[in-house]
Design a protein around this motif. Structure first.
Motif, PDB file in Angstrom:
ATOM      1  N   CYS A 515       0.822  -1.209   0.000  1.00  0.00           N
ATOM      2  CA  CYS A 515       0.000   0.000   0.000  1.00  0.00           C
ATOM      3  C   CYS A 515       0.857   1.260   0.000  1.00  0.00           C
ATOM      4  O   CYS A 515       1.915   1.315   0.630  1.00  0.00           O
ATOM      5  CB  CYS A 515      -0.932   0.017   1.205  1.00  0.00           C
ATOM      6  SG  CYS A 515      -2.103  -1.359   1.234  1.00  0.00           S
ATOM      7  N   SER A 516       0.369   2.286  -0.669  1.00  0.00           N
ATOM      8  CA  SER A 516       1.126   3.536  -0.774  1.00  0.00           C
ATOM      9  C   SER A 516       0.991   4.419   0.456  1.00  0.00           C
ATOM     10  O   SER A 516       1.785   5.336   0.643  1.00  0.00           O
ATOM     11  CB  SER A 516       0.672   4.320  -2.008  1.00  0.00           C
ATOM     12  OG  SER A 516      -0.723   4.613  -1.921  1.00  0.00           O
ATOM     13  N   GLY A 517       0.003   4.174   1.290  1.00  0.00           N
ATOM     14  CA  GLY A 517      -0.195   4.965   2.488  1.00  0.00           C
ATOM     15  C   GLY A 517       0.262   4.221   3.729  1.00  0.00           C
ATOM     16  O   GLY A 517       0.580   3.030   3.683  1.00  0.00           O
ATOM     17  N   THR A 527      -8.752   2.981   6.976  1.00  0.00           N
ATOM     18  CA  THR A 527      -8.181   3.928   6.022  1.00  0.00           C
ATOM     19  C   THR A 527      -8.533   3.528   4.604  1.00  0.00           C
ATOM     20  O   THR A 527      -8.882   2.365   4.335  1.00  0.00           O
ATOM     21  CB  THR A 527      -6.643   4.006   6.176  1.00  0.00           C
ATOM     22  OG1 THR A 527      -6.145   5.099   5.406  1.00  0.00           O
ATOM     23  CG2 THR A 527      -5.968   2.716   5.707  1.00  0.00           C
ATOM     24  N   ALA A 529      -7.056   2.699   1.255  1.00  0.00           N
ATOM     25  CA  ALA A 529      -5.725   2.219   0.857  1.00  0.00           C
ATOM     26  C   ALA A 529      -5.654   1.996  -0.648  1.00  0.00           C
ATOM     27  O   ALA A 529      -6.577   1.452  -1.257  1.00  0.00           O
ATOM     28  CB  ALA A 529      -5.390   0.924   1.586  1.00  0.00           C
ATOM     29  N   TYR A 704      -3.497  12.224  -0.611  1.00  0.00           N
ATOM     30  CA  TYR A 704      -3.514  11.842   0.806  1.00  0.00           C
ATOM     31  C   TYR A 704      -3.223  10.359   1.015  1.00  0.00           C
ATOM     32  O   TYR A 704      -2.845   9.933   2.118  1.00  0.00           O
ATOM     33  CB  TYR A 704      -4.864  12.191   1.433  1.00  0.00           C
ATOM     34  CG  TYR A 704      -6.025  11.400   0.897  1.00  0.00           C
ATOM     35  CD1 TYR A 704      -6.323  10.125   1.369  1.00  0.00           C
ATOM     36  CD2 TYR A 704      -6.849  11.924  -0.098  1.00  0.00           C
ATOM     37  CE1 TYR A 704      -7.383   9.386   0.865  1.00  0.00           C
ATOM     38  CE2 TYR A 704      -7.907  11.203  -0.612  1.00  0.00           C
ATOM     39  CZ  TYR A 704      -8.173   9.942  -0.126  1.00  0.00           C
ATOM     40  OH  TYR A 704      -9.228   9.211  -0.628  1.00  0.00           O
ATOM     41  N   ALA A 705      -3.410   9.541  -0.028  1.00  0.00           N
ATOM     42  CA  ALA A 705      -3.201   8.099   0.102  1.00  0.00           C
ATOM     43  C   ALA A 705      -1.771   7.681  -0.222  1.00  0.00           C
ATOM     44  O   ALA A 705      -1.483   6.489  -0.306  1.00  0.00           O
ATOM     45  CB  ALA A 705      -4.177   7.347  -0.800  1.00  0.00           C
ATOM     46  N   VAL A 706      -0.875   8.653  -0.398  1.00  0.00           N
ATOM     47  CA  VAL A 706       0.526   8.371  -0.719  1.00  0.00           C
ATOM     48  C   VAL A 706       1.410   8.962   0.376  1.00  0.00           C
ATOM     49  O   VAL A 706       1.285  10.134   0.730  1.00  0.00           O
ATOM     50  CB  VAL A 706       0.927   8.973  -2.078  1.00  0.00           C
ATOM     51  CG1 VAL A 706       2.403   8.723  -2.372  1.00  0.00           C
ATOM     52  CG2 VAL A 706       0.058   8.398  -3.187  1.00  0.00           C
ATOM     53  N   SER A 707       2.285   8.140   0.897  1.00  0.00           N
ATOM     54  CA  SER A 707       3.204   8.599   1.935  1.00  0.00           C
ATOM     55  C   SER A 707       4.649   8.354   1.500  1.00  0.00           C
ATOM     56  O   SER A 707       4.996   7.264   1.055  1.00  0.00           O
ATOM     57  CB  SER A 707       2.947   7.857   3.254  1.00  0.00           C
ATOM     58  OG  SER A 707       3.958   8.153   4.198  1.00  0.00           O
TER      59      SER A 707
END
Length: 822
Positions: A515-517, A527, A529, A704-707
């Motif tokens: 997952c990117s988040g 969340t 995802a 917002y779904a990428v960290s």
């Protein structure tokens, strides 16, 4: 006659990187593209001779008219390929760019054409509507009585199916592939869930990957590997007349779908084929191994009743004799799209079959796409409409596959109205409250076998489907459900959600990598995802809730169980302590949405549902009406809401309790058409239309779904790093039309200052706004930002008519998202 350089029988190698099974146009295209891409360790096996299955008796049309954007793009690729293949290989293909034409004899057919032309223009495919007189100029041997228009595609053409297949075969050999005829595949070897070899009557070939392109034999061959390919062989007929004086060989390929026929010149004669509404299916899922270069007997009793109306369209047929009769087998699917991709049951086992009698048109492009999928580990672009993973467990039934595929074949030439449903082998999968919803007036649609309430009539009983391009008769009822969700409360049965648990001490590590988040959630939190591919495209979208330190609850779309959960399973590395268990049937889901949802639920709940105790994205196990319920504070409609994930045996109890208290709060039963209109107003993306493998989170507005803070090298991270602050050449925009009478369905072309910049991915009506609304991707080389969206003059092309619209980067309703968090 096969190319003399093709290996003779008995020369089967002991090893190949890829084994392609099937010597028709698709198999030869896959081998050609693999070898041309540098993968020369390829062997193609054909049980008889090249073209011996369905290819040899195909009509040879190459037609780009399709409603699906990416399938149209693949066929366009094939057109370009067939034009240059002869120069590359020295082998004739029979390519003739004669154009293609489709007649229309009624308003609904014309409207379908207008909307398809709009889609084609979005892709740069030449397609235009012409008058009956112009159509007559292109085919003067017909009568245009009753014809109101026609579609003309000048870049369509014709090939000799056998010749183009031999050209692909020769090209494959020239690039290093080996082709072997008269070798029968008897089975497959596997190890640890992966294919390792192909067993033949002349020995076993060890391999890394298999590409099964066996046409009408594919389902039976795949079953030997434990793989399900839901295609059904069925009869398809055409005739060739005796010589007709004055009939040239260079006529365009003509279709008259309202009369169920196609026709073209054939060496001074006329070829006439039929896609009748009541086709004759093959009596079983399997075809004998020796059914090569074979046809079925004439079936005049079935053919002639549909043929007779065509005599008025082409009067000279009345005196023309029949020289040849072709009643061959083709393979069909329920949705009229092929079946391709890596089998979910077996890694390294790829399939490409089920072309619904347009394999010649599609063979070039689909062969390229499958070759890229094999070599790169993922398709070159979004091919979900043809992906084998769109089918589920119900399609293991021969009865389901056969009846639905014949239904799909029978719709080949029908008008494809919006909201059309599968209408055979139903009902199949039913929610625990199906009967209660039916009594409340639910009008059911079908998805992945599930019966889902689309909207609610005033009284019980299923209304027959009436296809229309006008505003449907349920428009007002959906508006009522929409209004209830916005102003009071609505309950939606969403039991068809795909559900699973990922369990084990390494479950978090698996999700962090996929997952990117951030996935280091506290127990009790959920969340949104995203799981990406190597290009940074969105491979899967799920709701992930942490139930306990070693337990994650995963929720996805109705049709996504095979794709998404398979993606997670394959992401678990050797030695990791994590297991995924599907639980779709264990829980029903009641989504209680609207500003009165908390007031309705709180007296039934043995727990605090206040905003403080149950903030947005909170998850808690709370008894509701005495039933153990997993309550998730989520929404897909943009209002305060709660998803109740209820053990199946308690569903009726919870639903009855809601209904008993609901009147005082304005409770209304709602269906999926209201959900769609609500989410469009709010700008919520849907996987497929707005989100997919070709779309990055940045393009979709899901930053917002990428960290980049989490210290995990998740899939797709490298492709996205450094791009978050860069100009974005493509962005998702919200569109609203000022004319309330317009009906948007998706695929309408977007113009800015008169220049085509994109097309709608989804369209509908926003009942709160009182306007047609949609979403679509807008492209600009210099970047798409708020200034670009906020300036300029915006229009949509709707059925070839330009209408003024307004574009926005923000949701059209409650852009700050305050209502969902109240």
């Amino acid at each position: 006659m096969a190319d003399e350089s093709i290996a003779a029988a008995g020369r089967v190698p002991s090893h190949a990187r890829v084994v392609v099974i099937g010597g028709g146009i698709v198999g030869c295209s896959v081998a050609y593209h693999l070898a041309k891409s540098g993968c020369t360790d390829v062997v193609l096996l054909e049980q008889h001779q090249l073209t011996a299955g369905s290819t040899w008796h195909a009509a040879g049309a190459v037609a780009q008219y399709r409603s699906n954007v990416n399938i149209m793009a693949l066929i366009k690729y094939g057109v370009d390929l067939y034009q240059q293949l002869e120069a590359e290989t020295g082998q004739a293909t029979g390519w003739r760019p004669l154009g293609g034409m489709r007649l229309s004899s009624n308003r609904d057919r014309r409207e379908e054409y207008l909307r398809t032309i709009t889609t084609a223009r979005s892709l740069g495919v030449e397609m235009e509507l012409i008058s009956p007189t112009e159509a007559l100029e292109k085919f003067p041997w017909m009568s245009i009585d009753g014809v109101d228009s026609a579609v003309w595609v000048p870049t369509d053409g014709q090939v000799s199916p056998s010749d183009v297949t031999m050209a692909l075969a020769k090209g494959a050999r020239l690039h290093g592939a080996k082709l072997v005829e008269r070798v029968r595949v008897t089975g497959f070897t596997t190890k640890d869930g992966r294919v390792t070899g192909v067993e033949t009557d002349q020995g076993t070939i060890a391999c890394e990957a298999v590409a099964l392109c066996g046409g009408i034999w594919t389902r039976g061959l795949a079953a030997r590997a434990g793989v399900n390919v839901p295609i059904q062989p069925s009869h398809h007929c055409y005739i060739v007349t005796d010589k007709i004086p004055g009939m040239p060989n260079d006529t365009p390929f003509m279709r008259d779908p309202d009369l169920w026929h196609y026709f073209r010149g054939e060496v001074g004669a006329l070829m006439v084929g039929q896609y009748e509404p009541d086709p004759v299916g093959w009596p079983s899922a399997s075809v004998p191994d020796d059914f090569e270069f074979k046809l079925m007997p004439e079936n005049l009793d079935h053919f002639l009743p549909h043929f007779e109306p065509l005599l008025k369209r082409i009067p000279l047929l009345e005196k023309a004799g029949i020289r040849s009769w072709f009643n061959g087998l083709e393979s069909f699917t329920e949705d009229q799209n092929p079946v391709m991709g890596e089998a979910p049951e077996l890694a390294g086992f790829f399939v490409c079959a089920g072309f619904n009698a347009y394999g010649i048109s599609a063979g070039g492009g689909f062969g390229m796409a499958l070759a890229r999928w094999i070599l790169d580990g993922e398709p070159p672009f979004d091919l979900w409409s043809a992906d084998i993973r769109r089918f589920g467990a119900l399609h293991r039934s021969d009865r389901v596959t056969a009846e639905r595929a014949v239904m799909g074949q029978g719709r080949h030439y029908t008008v494809h109205y919006p909201f059309e449903e599968v209408d055979v082998v139903r009902p199949l999968r039913r929610s625990a409250i199906y009967d209660k919803l039916a009594a409340a007036g639910a009008q059911f649609g079908e998805k992945a076998g599930w019966e889902r309430a689309q909207w609610f009539a005033e009284s019980a009983g299923q209304r027959p489907f009436h296809g229309t391009w006008d505003r449907p008769d349920w428009f007002g009822r959906v508006a009522r459900e929409h209004k209830a969700a916005r102003e009071a409360v609505a309950v939606f049965d969403q039991s068809s959600f795909a559900k699973a648990v990922l369990v084990g001490r390494d479950a978090e590590a698996v999700l962090q990598r996929l997952c990117s988040g951030p996935m280091a959630l506290k127990p009790g939190r959920a969340t949104h995802a995203l799981m990406l591919n190597a290009r940074g495209g969105i491979e899967a979208e799920l709701t992930v809730a942490r139930i306990a330190p070693d337990v994650f609850y995963l929720v996805s779309g109705t049709a996504m169980a095979v794709r998404d959960f398979g993606h997670v399973r394959r992401g678990i590395q050797a030695g990791e302590h994590a297991s995924l268990v599907e639980m779709t049937s264990a829980f029903g889901v009641l989504s209680v949405m609207g500003p009165n949802s908390r007031a309705l639920l709180q007296p039934l709940a043995e727990g605090d549902l206040s905003a403080q105790a149950m903030p947005f994205r909170q998850v808690a196990e709370i008894p509701i009406a005495g039933a153990p319920v997993r309550v998730m504070r989520l929404t897909y409609v943009g209002e305060l809401g709660f998803e109740l994930h209820v053990p199946t045996e308690y569903m009726a109890t919870v639903y009855e309790a809601l209904k008993a208290r609901g009147a005082a709060h304005g409770l209304v039963d709602g269906g999926y058409r209201a959900i769609d209109s609500l989410r469009l107003e709010k700008g919520y993306r849907a996987w497929g239309p707005e989100i997919g493998p070709d779309t990055t989170p940045f393009e979709a507005g899901l930053d917002y779904a990428v960290s980049f803070k989490k210290r995990v090298d998740y899939v797709g991270r490298a492709a996205l790093e450094g791009r978050q602050d860069a100009p974005r050449p493509k962005r998702l925009a919200m569109i609203v039309a000022e004319d309330a009478s317009i009906d948007l369905l998706g695929r309408e072309t977007i113009y800015r200052n008169g220049v085509r910049v994109g097309y709608l991915t989804s369209g509908g009506f926003g009942h709160t706004l009182g306007r047609p609304v949609g979403m679509g991707y807008v492209a600009n080389e210099g970047g798409v930002d708020e200034d670009f969206i906020g300036s300029g003059t915006w229009e949509l092309e709707v059925a070839m008519r330009r209408v003024p619209v307004r574009a926005s980067m923000d949701p059209l309703y409650d852009p700050q998202g305050l209502r969902a968090r109240s």
